[in-house]
Design an enzyme around this catalytic site. Structure first.
Site, PDB file in Angstrom:
ATOM      1  N   ASP A 107       0.791  -1.230   0.000  1.00 29.17           N
ATOM      2  CA  ASP A 107       0.000   0.000   0.000  1.00 29.17           C
ATOM      3  C   ASP A 107       0.822   1.279   0.000  1.00 29.17           C
ATOM      4  OD1 ASP A 107       1.106   0.034   2.497  1.00 29.17           O
ATOM      5  OD2 ASP A 107      -0.773  -0.133   3.601  1.00 29.17           O
ATOM      6  N   GLU A 149       0.349  -8.994  -1.307  1.00 29.69           N
ATOM      7  CA  GLU A 149      -0.368  -8.451  -0.123  1.00 29.69           C
ATOM      8  C   GLU A 149      -1.555  -7.598  -0.591  1.00 29.69           C
ATOM      9  OE1 GLU A 149       0.660  -5.400   2.985  1.00 29.69           O
ATOM     10  OE2 GLU A 149       1.509  -7.122   3.992  1.00 29.69           O
ATOM     11  N   GLU A 164      -2.530   5.084   2.569  1.00 31.95           N
ATOM     12  CA  GLU A 164      -2.322   3.676   2.202  1.00 31.95           C
ATOM     13  C   GLU A 164      -3.581   2.970   1.721  1.00 31.95           C
ATOM     14  OE1 GLU A 164      -1.089   5.127   4.944  1.00 31.95           O
ATOM     15  OE2 GLU A 164       1.081   4.967   4.685  1.00 31.95           O
ATOM     16  N   HIS A 188       4.753   5.492  13.410  1.00 29.22           N
ATOM     17  CA  HIS A 188       5.169   6.343  12.290  1.00 29.22           C
ATOM     18  C   HIS A 188       4.030   6.781  11.381  1.00 29.22           C
ATOM     19  CE1 HIS A 188       4.563   3.437   9.030  1.00 29.22           C
ATOM     20  NE2 HIS A 188       4.898   2.521   9.915  1.00 29.22           N
ATOM     21  N   ARG A 210       1.183   8.480   9.208  1.00 27.50           N
ATOM     22  CA  ARG A 210       0.858   9.875   8.875  1.00 27.50           C
ATOM     23  C   ARG A 210      -0.407  10.357   9.577  1.00 27.50           C
ATOM     24  NH1 ARG A 210       4.198   9.333   4.470  1.00 27.50           N
ATOM     25  NH2 ARG A 210       4.717  11.220   3.310  1.00 27.50           N
ATOM     26  N   HIS A 221      11.571   5.906  14.001  1.00 31.74           N
ATOM     27  CA  HIS A 221      11.546   6.055  12.535  1.00 31.74           C
ATOM     28  C   HIS A 221      12.280   7.346  12.156  1.00 31.74           C
ATOM     29  CE1 HIS A 221       9.758   6.478   8.517  1.00 31.74           C
ATOM     30  NE2 HIS A 221       9.213   5.276   8.630  1.00 31.74           N
TER      31      HIS A 221
HETATM   32  C1  UD1 Z   1       6.274   5.199   4.167  1.00 30.62           C
HETATM   33  C2  UD1 Z   1       4.945   4.724   3.553  1.00 30.62           C
HETATM   34  C3  UD1 Z   1       4.105   4.011   4.613  1.00 30.62           C
HETATM   35  C4  UD1 Z   1       4.891   2.912   5.296  1.00 30.62           C
HETATM   36  C5  UD1 Z   1       6.193   3.497   5.842  1.00 30.62           C
HETATM   37  C6  UD1 Z   1       7.029   2.396   6.436  1.00 30.62           C
HETATM   38  C7  UD1 Z   1       3.850   6.084   1.813  1.00 30.62           C
HETATM   39  C8  UD1 Z   1       3.022   7.274   1.533  1.00 30.62           C
HETATM   40  N1  UD1 Z   1       4.179   5.885   3.108  1.00 30.62           N
HETATM   41  O1  UD1 Z   1       5.955   6.203   5.121  1.00 30.62           O
HETATM   42  O2  UD1 Z   1       2.959   3.450   3.996  1.00 30.62           O
HETATM   43  O3  UD1 Z   1       4.122   2.387   6.347  1.00 30.62           O
HETATM   44  O4  UD1 Z   1       6.923   4.104   4.777  1.00 30.62           O
HETATM   45  O5  UD1 Z   1       8.034   2.879   7.257  1.00 30.62           O
HETATM   46  O6  UD1 Z   1       4.204   5.351   0.918  1.00 30.62           O
HETATM   47  N2  UD1 Z   1      13.517   8.960   5.991  1.00 30.62           N
HETATM   48  C9  UD1 Z   1      14.891   8.936   6.009  1.00 30.62           C
HETATM   49  N3  UD1 Z   1      15.516   7.747   5.722  1.00 30.62           N
HETATM   50  C10 UD1 Z   1      14.846   6.609   5.454  1.00 30.62           C
HETATM   51  C11 UD1 Z   1      13.440   6.648   5.449  1.00 30.62           C
HETATM   52  C12 UD1 Z   1      12.793   7.828   5.714  1.00 30.62           C
HETATM   53  O7  UD1 Z   1      15.538   9.930   6.266  1.00 30.62           O
HETATM   54  O8  UD1 Z   1      15.471   5.576   5.213  1.00 30.62           O
HETATM   55  C13 UD1 Z   1      12.825  10.233   6.261  1.00 30.62           C
HETATM   56  C14 UD1 Z   1      12.979  11.240   5.096  1.00 30.62           C
HETATM   57  O9  UD1 Z   1      13.050  12.539   5.616  1.00 30.62           O
HETATM   58  C15 UD1 Z   1      11.657  11.045   4.340  1.00 30.62           C
HETATM   59  C16 UD1 Z   1      10.712  10.822   5.502  1.00 30.62           C
HETATM   60  O10 UD1 Z   1      11.426   9.998   6.425  1.00 30.62           O
HETATM   61  O11 UD1 Z   1      11.336  12.152   3.539  1.00 30.62           O
HETATM   62  C17 UD1 Z   1       9.399  10.207   5.163  1.00 30.62           C
HETATM   63  O12 UD1 Z   1       9.528   9.021   4.368  1.00 30.62           O
HETATM   64  P1  UD1 Z   1       8.239   8.558   3.499  1.00 30.62           P
HETATM   65  O13 UD1 Z   1       8.582   7.298   2.791  1.00 30.62           O
HETATM   66  O14 UD1 Z   1       7.735   9.683   2.701  1.00 30.62           O
HETATM   67  O15 UD1 Z   1       7.140   8.294   4.596  1.00 30.62           O
HETATM   68  P2  UD1 Z   1       7.032   7.198   5.724  1.00 30.62           P
HETATM   69  O16 UD1 Z   1       6.343   7.825   6.879  1.00 30.62           O
HETATM   70  O17 UD1 Z   1       8.332   6.553   5.923  1.00 30.62           O
HETATM   71  N1  UDP Z   2      11.594  -3.078  11.375  1.00 27.50           N
HETATM   72  C1  UDP Z   2      12.983  -3.098  11.353  1.00 27.50           C
HETATM   73  N2  UDP Z   2      13.656  -2.231  12.189  1.00 27.50           N
HETATM   74  C2  UDP Z   2      13.013  -1.371  13.027  1.00 27.50           C
HETATM   75  C3  UDP Z   2      11.602  -1.359  13.027  1.00 27.50           C
HETATM   76  C4  UDP Z   2      10.919  -2.220  12.184  1.00 27.50           C
HETATM   77  O1  UDP Z   2      13.593  -3.876  10.615  1.00 27.50           O
HETATM   78  O2  UDP Z   2      13.683  -0.628  13.767  1.00 27.50           O
HETATM   79  C5  UDP Z   2      10.855  -3.981  10.458  1.00 27.50           C
HETATM   80  C6  UDP Z   2       9.798  -4.835  11.119  1.00 27.50           C
HETATM   81  O3  UDP Z   2      10.343  -6.068  11.533  1.00 27.50           O
HETATM   82  C7  UDP Z   2       8.747  -4.989  10.039  1.00 27.50           C
HETATM   83  C8  UDP Z   2       8.886  -3.724   9.215  1.00 27.50           C
HETATM   84  O4  UDP Z   2      10.138  -3.149   9.556  1.00 27.50           O
HETATM   85  O5  UDP Z   2       9.033  -6.092   9.188  1.00 27.50           O
HETATM   86  C9  UDP Z   2       7.765  -2.775   9.506  1.00 27.50           C
HETATM   87  O6  UDP Z   2       8.035  -1.532   8.925  1.00 27.50           O
HETATM   88  P1  UDP Z   2       7.246  -0.224   9.288  1.00 27.50           P
HETATM   89  O7  UDP Z   2       6.664  -0.340  10.667  1.00 27.50           O
HETATM   90  O8  UDP Z   2       8.163   0.919   9.024  1.00 27.50           O
HETATM   91  O9  UDP Z   2       6.115  -0.144   8.177  1.00 27.50           O
HETATM   92  P2  UDP Z   2       4.626  -0.703   8.028  1.00 27.50           P
HETATM   93  O10 UDP Z   2       4.659  -2.177   8.186  1.00 27.50           O
HETATM   94  O11 UDP Z   2       3.783  -0.004   9.044  1.00 27.50           O
HETATM   95  O12 UDP Z   2       4.218  -0.272   6.654  1.00 27.50           O
END
Ligand code: UD1
Ligand code: UDP
Length: 392
Positions: free
Chosen positions: A97, A119, A133, A221, A223, A254
């Protein structure tokens, strides 16, 4: 020989797609398997690729700090145009998603390339929760012609929406990933020792638990929880840590700045310093950086319960017999709630505290939740998907 391209961009997609990459790669006579990462996440994605030893063939490298949904959608869509022309796959696989998944599916459909959705079929039918999502997953279903549903309930949703193409119930590949991680950790004492050492370096030594001390694992984490929801959640963690000095609370935070900012503000953390911080009057609340997958699974295995708004963790934790309190008002994973492994607690401070206290103090309630059966599969989801594609 079928040419397959698996596309993903965030940490959870990587956890759930890397085992599938490996499963397809075991059949080089039948499939030419390529991987494209969008880099919607950077560090958190690369952590997972390293653990599963997956080397992408294409990397759009789109992440920018504080990116918004327009940034992600447009960069993935235009980036995929070029990758799809070069790779010319017969089938494009996307997962779940995220905005990476939706935009990659849209890009493939613009070139009339069949999309396989892993999924598929999870629904809240509330477009605002989880946001964005729920929309991403529904739109991806419209763009796909293979739908790999983790449960029969998810398949039912897809059938009732009359999606085009084939629906197969497979279980969730997150359980495949979990089994891989557990096999590696339990089958290699030296690795287990190294992973424990890295966890200690990250800020939480498991030796703290040697005298019967308990630990609650926290992640958050989403939104739709940004702003007041987060403040209420964080206030609840503080209250719990202050009331239960004999319990540790560990939160790998996160990297999203919308998550880090309120944590830093409420707990007086200097954001320039390393995220290896203890807080609470008893120093039993730990804020650490996101963990590598094996470290995270080891930490979860040692936890008493999990407080989270994560999708993937709701599916994994019951596989380890850990009760999960989900800090959301809706879930697209009702099977776990029905099975009794997961309870929805929303983001109300009092409810989060009360339900956590219940699990910490009421052993009957704890045992009931920790012994429920995980509805997300037996660790053979990837095999089912490979089998279905072989027959396609
Ligand atoms: C994204 C997904 C969400 C998923 C989540 C898992 C969308 C809209 N959101 O949300 O569905 O549950 O990932 O974690 O697709 N950042 C870093 N380094 C990283 C990752 C993130 O610095 O490795 C920071 C950056 O500033 C980035 C921000 O986090 O711009 C947000 O990342 P983004 O992928 O837009 O949103 P998530 O909340 O991570
Ligand atoms: N995870 C990880 N390190 C962390 C936190 C989570 O490897 O510090 C893994 C966790 O085991 C799971 C996945 O990340 O498989 C979940 O990711 P996240 O919660 O970011 O996203 P969501 O599942 O909500 O989309």
């Amino acid at each position: 020989m079928k040419k397959l391209l698996l596309v993903f961009g965030t940490r959870p997609e990587a956890v759930k797609m890397c085992p599938l990459v490996k499963a397809f790669q075991q059949h080089p006579d039948a499939f030419q398997t390529s991987v494209c990462v969008t880099g919607q996440h950077r560090q958190m994605l690369d952590q997972v690729l390293a653990v599963f030893d997956v080397n992408p063939d294409y990397d759009l490298d789109i992440m920018s700090p504080g990116q918004n949904l327009y940034d992600i959608t447009s960069r993935v869509l235009t980036g995929m145009n070029d990758v799809l022309r070069r790779a010319a796959p017969d089938i494009v696989f996307v997962h779940g998603d995220t905005t990476t998944s939706f935009a990659a599916a849209l890009a493939a459909s613009y070139q009339h390339i069949p999309v396989a959705h892993v999924e598929a079929g999870l629904r809240t039918y509330n477009p605002l929760s989880p946001w964005p999502e729920e929309l991403n997953r529904q739109l991806t279903a419209r763009l796909s012609c293979y739908h790999f549903a983790p449960t029969s309930q998810a398949a039912c949703n897809l059938r009732s929406e009359q999606v085009q193409g084939r629906i197969v119930v497979t279980g969730n590949t997150v359980i495949d990933a979990l089994h891989i991680a557990l096999r590696r950790l339990r089958g290699d004492a030296a690795l287990m020792h190294r992973v424990g050492g890295r966890l200690a370096e990250a800020g939480y030594p498991l030796t703290r638990l040697s005298n019967g001390r308990r630990m609650v694992l926290i992640t958050g984490h989403r939104r739709e929880n940004f702003g007041e929801g987060f403040v209420r959640m964080l206030t609840a963690f503080k209250e719990l840590a202050d009331t239960y000095p004999q319990v540790d609370f560990v939160y790998p935070v996160h990297l999203n700045p919308n998550v880090r900012r309120p944590v830093a503000e409420i707990f007086g953390i200097d954001t320039a310093q390393e995220w290896r911080v203890k807080a609470g009057v008893h120093c039993n609340l730990f804020f650490i950086n996101p963990l590598e997958y094996l470290e995270f699974i080891l930490l979860m295995e040692h936890s008493t319960l999990v407080l989270t708004d994560s999708g993937g963790i709701q599916e994994e934790a019951p596989g380890l017999g850990k009760p999960v309190l989900v800090m959301r008002d809706t879930t697209e994973r009702p099977e776990a709630v029905e099975a009794g492994t997961v309870r929805l607690v929303g983001t109300d401070r009092r409810t989060i505290v009360a339900e956590t206290v219940r699990l910490l103090t009421d052993s009957a309630c704890y045992n009931q939740m920790s012994h429920a059966v995980n509805p997300y599969g037996d660790g053979h989801a990837c095999e089912s998907i490979v089998h279905a594609i072989m027959q396609a």
